[in-house]
Design a protein around this motif. Structure first.
Motif, PDB file in Angstrom:
ATOM      1  N   THR A 133       0.753  -1.043  -0.043  1.00 58.46           N
ATOM      2  CA  THR A 133      -0.069  -0.261  -0.018  1.00 58.46           C
ATOM      3  C   THR A 133       0.738   1.239   0.234  1.00 58.46           C
ATOM      4  O   THR A 133       0.599   2.350  -0.716  1.00 58.46           O
ATOM      5  N   ALA A 134       1.821   1.303   0.718  1.00 57.24           N
ATOM      6  CA  ALA A 134       2.912   2.384   0.651  1.00 57.24           C
ATOM      7  C   ALA A 134       3.389   2.599  -0.523  1.00 57.24           C
ATOM      8  O   ALA A 134       3.663   3.812  -1.052  1.00 57.24           O
ATOM      9  N   LYS A 135       3.929   1.474  -1.349  1.00 57.32           N
ATOM     10  CA  LYS A 135       4.332   1.666  -2.705  1.00 57.32           C
ATOM     11  C   LYS A 135       3.441   2.074  -3.349  1.00 57.32           C
ATOM     12  O   LYS A 135       3.878   2.929  -4.462  1.00 57.32           O
ATOM     13  N   GLU A 136       2.224   1.941  -3.455  1.00 56.89           N
ATOM     14  CA  GLU A 136       1.134   2.257  -4.372  1.00 56.89           C
ATOM     15  C   GLU A 136       0.921   3.903  -4.075  1.00 56.89           C
ATOM     16  O   GLU A 136       0.746   4.568  -5.074  1.00 56.89           O
ATOM     17  N   TYR A 137       0.889   4.157  -2.774  1.00 55.58           N
ATOM     18  CA  TYR A 137       0.816   5.451  -2.508  1.00 55.58           C
ATOM     19  C   TYR A 137       1.807   6.445  -3.178  1.00 55.58           C
ATOM     20  O   TYR A 137       1.500   7.499  -3.694  1.00 55.58           O
ATOM     21  N   LEU A 138       3.196   6.028  -3.107  1.00 54.99           N
ATOM     22  CA  LEU A 138       4.064   6.784  -3.413  1.00 54.99           C
ATOM     23  C   LEU A 138       4.103   6.836  -5.157  1.00 54.99           C
ATOM     24  O   LEU A 138       4.749   7.775  -5.551  1.00 54.99           O
ATOM     25  N   ARG A 139       3.629   5.646  -5.865  1.00 56.49           N
ATOM     26  CA  ARG A 139       3.738   5.893  -7.346  1.00 56.49           C
ATOM     27  C   ARG A 139       2.520   6.496  -7.600  1.00 56.49           C
ATOM     28  O   ARG A 139       2.510   7.264  -8.828  1.00 56.49           O
ATOM     29  N   GLU A 140       1.420   6.671  -6.815  1.00 54.21           N
ATOM     30  CA  GLU A 140      -0.051   7.676  -7.546  1.00 54.21           C
ATOM     31  C   GLU A 140      -0.309   8.718  -6.633  1.00 54.21           C
ATOM     32  O   GLU A 140      -0.873   9.622  -7.084  1.00 54.21           O
ATOM     33  N   GLY A 141       0.620   9.280  -5.836  1.00 54.22           N
ATOM     34  CA  GLY A 141       0.168  10.369  -4.720  1.00 54.22           C
ATOM     35  C   GLY A 141       0.426  11.447  -5.851  1.00 54.22           C
ATOM     36  O   GLY A 141       1.490  11.723  -6.222  1.00 54.22           O
ATOM     37  N   THR A 142      -0.473  12.546  -5.738  1.00 60.54           N
ATOM     38  CA  THR A 142      -0.611  13.816  -6.527  1.00 60.54           C
ATOM     39  C   THR A 142      -1.263  14.968  -5.920  1.00 60.54           C
ATOM     40  O   THR A 142      -2.448  14.558  -5.336  1.00 60.54           O
ATOM     41  N   ASN A 143      -0.940  16.160  -5.908  1.00 63.74           N
ATOM     42  CA  ASN A 143      -1.711  17.189  -5.636  1.00 63.74           C
ATOM     43  C   ASN A 143      -1.113  18.424  -6.373  1.00 63.74           C
ATOM     44  O   ASN A 143      -0.386  19.160  -5.955  1.00 63.74           O
ATOM     45  N   THR A 144      -1.738  18.642  -7.406  1.00 69.41           N
ATOM     46  CA  THR A 144      -1.163  19.603  -8.389  1.00 69.41           C
ATOM     47  C   THR A 144      -1.836  21.115  -7.882  1.00 69.41           C
ATOM     48  O   THR A 144      -3.199  21.197  -7.606  1.00 69.41           O
ATOM     49  N   LEU A 145      -1.067  21.793  -8.047  1.00 69.84           N
ATOM     50  CA  LEU A 145      -1.320  23.259  -7.206  1.00 69.84           C
ATOM     51  C   LEU A 145      -1.192  24.385  -8.298  1.00 69.84           C
ATOM     52  O   LEU A 145      -0.170  24.704  -8.802  1.00 69.84           O
ATOM     53  N   THR A 146      -2.340  25.065  -8.219  1.00 69.15           N
ATOM     54  CA  THR A 146      -2.055  26.301  -9.113  1.00 69.15           C
ATOM     55  C   THR A 146      -1.460  27.376  -8.233  1.00 69.15           C
ATOM     56  O   THR A 146      -1.186  27.196  -7.087  1.00 69.15           O
ATOM     57  N   PRO A 147      -0.851  28.656  -8.999  1.00 70.46           N
ATOM     58  CA  PRO A 147      -0.295  29.673  -7.930  1.00 70.46           C
ATOM     59  C   PRO A 147      -0.985  30.152  -6.995  1.00 70.46           C
ATOM     60  O   PRO A 147      -0.621  30.083  -5.805  1.00 70.46           O
ATOM     61  N   SER A 148      -2.561  30.402  -7.342  1.00 64.25           N
ATOM     62  CA  SER A 148      -3.171  30.799  -6.035  1.00 64.25           C
ATOM     63  C   SER A 148      -3.625  29.638  -4.935  1.00 64.25           C
ATOM     64  O   SER A 148      -3.253  30.019  -3.717  1.00 64.25           O
ATOM     65  N   GLN A 149      -3.612  28.462  -5.480  1.00 69.68           N
ATOM     66  CA  GLN A 149      -3.770  27.311  -4.379  1.00 69.68           C
ATOM     67  C   GLN A 149      -2.363  27.179  -3.764  1.00 69.68           C
ATOM     68  O   GLN A 149      -2.393  26.720  -2.573  1.00 69.68           O
ATOM     69  N   LEU A 150      -1.487  27.405  -4.373  1.00 68.10           N
ATOM     70  CA  LEU A 150       0.200  27.267  -3.861  1.00 68.10           C
ATOM     71  C   LEU A 150       0.346  28.214  -2.705  1.00 68.10           C
ATOM     72  O   LEU A 150       0.797  27.790  -1.633  1.00 68.10           O
ATOM     73  N   HIS A 151      -0.072  29.492  -2.670  1.00 65.64           N
ATOM     74  CA  HIS A 151       0.092  30.529  -1.759  1.00 65.64           C
ATOM     75  C   HIS A 151      -0.864  30.165  -0.561  1.00 65.64           C
ATOM     76  O   HIS A 151      -0.337  30.401   0.365  1.00 65.64           O
ATOM     77  N   THR A 152      -2.141  29.703  -0.928  1.00 67.26           N
ATOM     78  CA  THR A 152      -2.779  29.419   0.224  1.00 67.26           C
ATOM     79  C   THR A 152      -2.300  28.174   0.837  1.00 67.26           C
ATOM     80  O   THR A 152      -2.471  28.230   2.044  1.00 67.26           O
ATOM     81  N   ARG A 153      -1.987  27.135   0.106  1.00 66.38           N
ATOM     82  CA  ARG A 153      -1.399  25.903   0.703  1.00 66.38           C
ATOM     83  C   ARG A 153      -0.189  26.209   1.880  1.00 66.38           C
ATOM     84  O   ARG A 153       0.033  25.394   2.750  1.00 66.38           O
ATOM     85  N   ALA A 154       0.614  27.148   1.335  1.00 65.96           N
ATOM     86  CA  ALA A 154       1.958  27.333   1.886  1.00 65.96           C
ATOM     87  C   ALA A 154       1.856  27.837   3.169  1.00 65.96           C
ATOM     88  O   ALA A 154       2.608  27.789   4.165  1.00 65.96           O
ATOM     89  N   ILE A 155       0.734  28.423   3.659  1.00 67.69           N
ATOM     90  CA  ILE A 155       0.394  28.880   5.064  1.00 67.69           C
ATOM     91  C   ILE A 155      -0.452  28.014   5.873  1.00 67.69           C
ATOM     92  O   ILE A 155      -1.156  28.291   6.824  1.00 67.69           O
TER      93      ILE A 155
END
Length: 425
Positions: A133-155
């Motif tokens: 399960t851990a290997k599958e998570y590492l192969r499939e994990g993703t969370n694409t962030l737009t610039p506005s999402q990145l700024h919100t996520r960073a804080i």
């Protein structure tokens, strides 16, 4: 006094009975977890509530700080209970599966099978459901962030901590490297190279494992570029020769060093000469030394077998022990400098070598930042989770702490604002 002693004896007996009952019901892991709960909670509460300061930009960039009043780059005060990255005194083995816990924000916690565990976890062995399960998570994990999402996520500290803890570390089970004498080759006995991507040193006797071994892994770069980087531990006195063998074998044009030689204890051997030296038949000569504000640059010439090459070493010294840098711009400047030097290197050049002490924490932050800056420029978005997962597939534990994971987000947030500011101008 007699009465007090009697009461204490009764109390100790009651505690022993409770411990015995709980161990029978929940196993040994419960007791060790209970004993560490208060101490661990205090460490994690410190790391989850960091103090912040505005990042200091150069005078030419002062107007950029007006874009957003939110705090930018974190300074993490870990004064209550902090330990050095990869320090062997911080390593604890818990009687759970390799991926049961995701790691600690402050101290490095490695989770492996307890001694005598019969669960197979070797190269070529069948993975347990948990590890699969851990290997599958590492192969499939993703969370694409737009610039506005990145700024919100960073804080959003809580979201970043949760994401960090959910991402498997993918450390190697030490039983996978059960070779006599191998302890001399590793700076930390529980931080080992993942087998499928490890650098194998060429030697006349390829059946002699020790002569082919170095604690280093190939890492993918942006866009799936194979062997774009090599992440490795800081060389020890016993492995300086192996390190230079790897530099020559892999035709590496650049070394990025992100640690001091000592930080309370030795973090890296001084593997380069003041003037010249020969290791494993490779002549290493210093040509120039340039001191910048946050790093020094050494240019070497390497000679072996009638061939001569040039090598650049960037020694970044502005990453404080036990913390993340309080300024993002120097790190971003180094990333850009290394990228430019790599573009100017001969076409036949190999990977960029990056190392700190253990070769997973600061090393992981630098490589991730390099990859993600390219992604942001090329695609206009970033996927920090995907990059972290890929790095950990190739070398377990990359981006070692929750603070470092937050720091990468802050650096990319600042970099995106810098890019936007340039475009607006």
């Amino acid at each position: 006094i007699k009465r007090w002693c009697s009461e204490m004896c009764v109390l100790m007996l009651c505690l022993q009975i409770i411990r015995t009952v709980c161990k029978l019901a929940y196993g040994d892991a419960w007791w060790s977890a209970a004993m560490m709960a208060d101490h661990g909670d205090r460490r994690q509460s410190v790391s989850r509530q960091p103090s912040f300061t505005l990042s200091e930009w150069t005078d030419a960039q002062e107007d950029l700080m007006d874009l957003e009043a939110e705090p930018q780059t974190p300074v993490f005060d870990l004064s209550l209970d902090t330990r050095t990255e990869g320090d062997i005194t911080t390593l604890s083995v818990t009687p759970v599966g390799l991926q049961e816990r995701r790691g600690s924000n402050v101290s490095l916690t490695l989770d492996m099978c307890s001694p005598g565990c019969t669960e197979p976890y070797g190269y070529g062995a069948q993975l347990s459901p948990r590890d699969q399960t851990a290997k599958e998570y590492l192969r499939e994990g993703t969370n694409t962030l737009t610039p506005s999402q990145l700024h919100t996520r960073a804080i959003d500290d809580q979201a970043l901590q949760a994401e960090f803890y959910e991402t498997p570390m993918n450390f190697v089970d030490p039983k996978e490297y059960n070779y006599p004498g191998l302890v001399r080759k590793n700076r930390y006995k529980t931080i080992l190279p993942n087998a499928h991507s490890r650098v194998i040193l060429r030697t006349a006797d390829e059946d002699e494992f020790l002569s082919t071994y170095i604690n280093a892994n190939y890492l993918q770069g942006y866009g799936g570029e194979e062997r774009a980087y090599i992440a490795t531990q800081g060389p020890t006195v016993n492995t300086v020769g192996d390190f230079w063998r790897m530099v020559w074998q892999e035709r590496c044009p650049i070394i990025v060093m992100i640690t001091n030689l000592e930080e309370k204890n030795e973090k890296c051997a001084e593997y380069w000469p003041e003037d010249s030296v020969t290791h494993e038949g490779i002549e290493i000569k210093v040509v120039t030394v340039t001191q910048e504000d946050d790093y020094s640059l050494r240019v070497f010439t390497l000679k072996f077998g009638g061939e001569e090459r040039s090598l650049r070493q960037y020694w970044y010294t502005s990453w404080p022990d036990q913390k993340t840098p309080d300024k993002a711009p120097p790190l971003l400047e180094l990333v850009e400098e290394v990228e430019q030097a790599r573009a100017e290197a001969p076409p036949t050049s190999g990977p960029v070598i990056v190392h700190c002490s253990a070769g997973i924490g600061r090393t992981g932050c630098f490589i991730a930042t390099s990859i993600l800056c390219k992604q942001l420029r090329s695609e206009g978005v970033v996927d920090i989770l995907r990059t972290t997962c890929q790095l950990r597939l190739d070398r377990g534990g990359m981006i070692q702490t929750g603070e470092q994971y937050q720091f990468v987000h802050h650096v990319l947030s600042l970099y995106e604002k810098q890019l936007s500011h340039i475009v607006e101008e």
